[in-house]
Design an enzyme around this catalytic site. Structure first.
Site, PDB file in Angstrom:
ATOM      1  N   ASP A 198       0.857  -1.185   0.000  1.00 18.23           N
ATOM      2  CA  ASP A 198       0.000   0.000   0.000  1.00 18.23           C
ATOM      3  C   ASP A 198       0.898   1.242   0.000  1.00 18.23           C
ATOM      4  OD1 ASP A 198      -3.032   0.892   0.660  1.00 18.23           O
ATOM      5  OD2 ASP A 198      -1.618   2.257   1.648  1.00 18.23           O
ATOM      6  N   GLU A 201      -4.572   2.435  -4.356  1.00 14.91           N
ATOM      7  CA  GLU A 201      -3.119   2.458  -4.184  1.00 14.91           C
ATOM      8  C   GLU A 201      -2.586   1.128  -3.683  1.00 14.91           C
ATOM      9  OE1 GLU A 201      -4.791   4.236  -0.310  1.00 14.91           O
ATOM     10  OE2 GLU A 201      -5.380   3.992  -2.403  1.00 14.91           O
TER      11      GLU A 201
END
Length: 295
Positions: free
Chosen positions: A174, A218
């Site tokens: 992430d 993301e």
């Protein structure tokens, strides 16, 4: 000069019999070999002319001195009677092909034109199918593999893990503080960051070892085959350092990553448990202050 005074009816029957169930490349090859036998030729080639370029479709690949060969041509014509290629008959003596035999060969030359078109359409369909398949497994923004393909690969790998055929690790990644990037620079710049990060992953992946996916937003994943978890940890640490290094020279400044790293293991009930564990470890990295790998 050889006078090809053959029984045209028998030749026609022979050609029809040998090619009746053939299509595409098989028809072209069988026809060429039959013509070679009819004329006792040294070589037969089937060529296609396209925009003044000659493409070899089939050749019996006989090798002999060019100075001793004679060439006779049977034109290949399409449905509009345009010559699109030739049946080239190479022999050591000059051939004299009578009209009725020539007309018989022209029938098969027209069929060859049809089969060339068939092959062309089949090849185009294969290309289109591959393009559609690629689109179905590719993330449109980053060109990485997408979530759909991630699930398939995870399932396939887990089945092999259960049979002790391979080993693999899964990294759940992430990008830290990505919301701040979107809020500060806008969503277009957010997309630029995602694409740049995807390029970093691609540029530093190991061929046939690392498979990279964007799951959405993301979040990314890397599946590494036959790589011990400690080696995967070192590889991911290099990715983290490279990400910081490359983004530090941009307006976005330092960009860090939180990563959860797990091994595929047959003790799990299914691959989803492995993915969920990697996800949880990624959140542990977040809570530990970000810019970290939890394994």
């Amino acid at each position: 000069m050889i006078n090809t005074d053959f029984n045209n009816y028998k030749i026609l029957l022979s050609l029809v019999d040998s090619t009746s169930r053939k299509i595409g490349k098989d028809f072209i090859k069988t026809t060429a070999l039959e013509i070679k036998k009819i004329f006792n030729a040294k070589e037969i080639t089937i060529t296609k002319d396209d925009l003044k370029k000659t493409q070899n479709i089939f050749s019996t690949t006989y090798n002999f001195k060019k100075t001793n060969e004679y060439l006779s041509k049977i034109p290949i014509v399409d449905q509009n009677n345009n010559t699109i290629g030739n049946i080239n008959i190479f022999s050591l003596s000059k051939l004299s092909i009578k009209k009725d035999l020539f007309e018989t060969l022209m029938i098969f030359a027209k069929r060859i034109a049809t089969e060339i078109k068939r092959i062309q359409l089949e090849n185009e369909n294969i290309i289109i199918s591959k393009q559609l398949e690629k689109l179905s497994i590719t993330d449109g923004l980053t060109t990485l593999y997408n979530r759909r393909y991630f699930q398939k690969v995870c399932s396939d790998i887990f089945e092999q893990i259960k049979k002790d055929k391979i080993k693999a690790t899964l990294a759940y990644i992430d990008i830290d503080n990505f919301k701040t990037i979107n809020d500060t620079f806008g969503h277009n710049d957010g997309d630029i960051v995602l694409k740049k990060f995807a390029a970093i992953l691609q540029n530093h992946s190991r061929k046939a070892i690392d498979y990279i996916f964007r799951l959405g937003g993301e979040e990314f994943c890397i599946i590494s085959l036959n790589t011990p978890i400690n080696y995967s940890y070192e590889y991911l640490a290099r990715i983290m350092n490279k990400t910081i290094e490359e983004f530090n020279t941009t307006k976005y400044g330092e960009i860090t990553l939180s990563i959860g790293l797990v091994e595929f293991d047959k003790k799990f009930e299914n691959y989803s448990d492995i993915v969920n564990l990697a996800d949880k470890k990624m959140y542990r990295a977040k809570k530990a202050g970000k810019n970290a790998i939890v394994k």
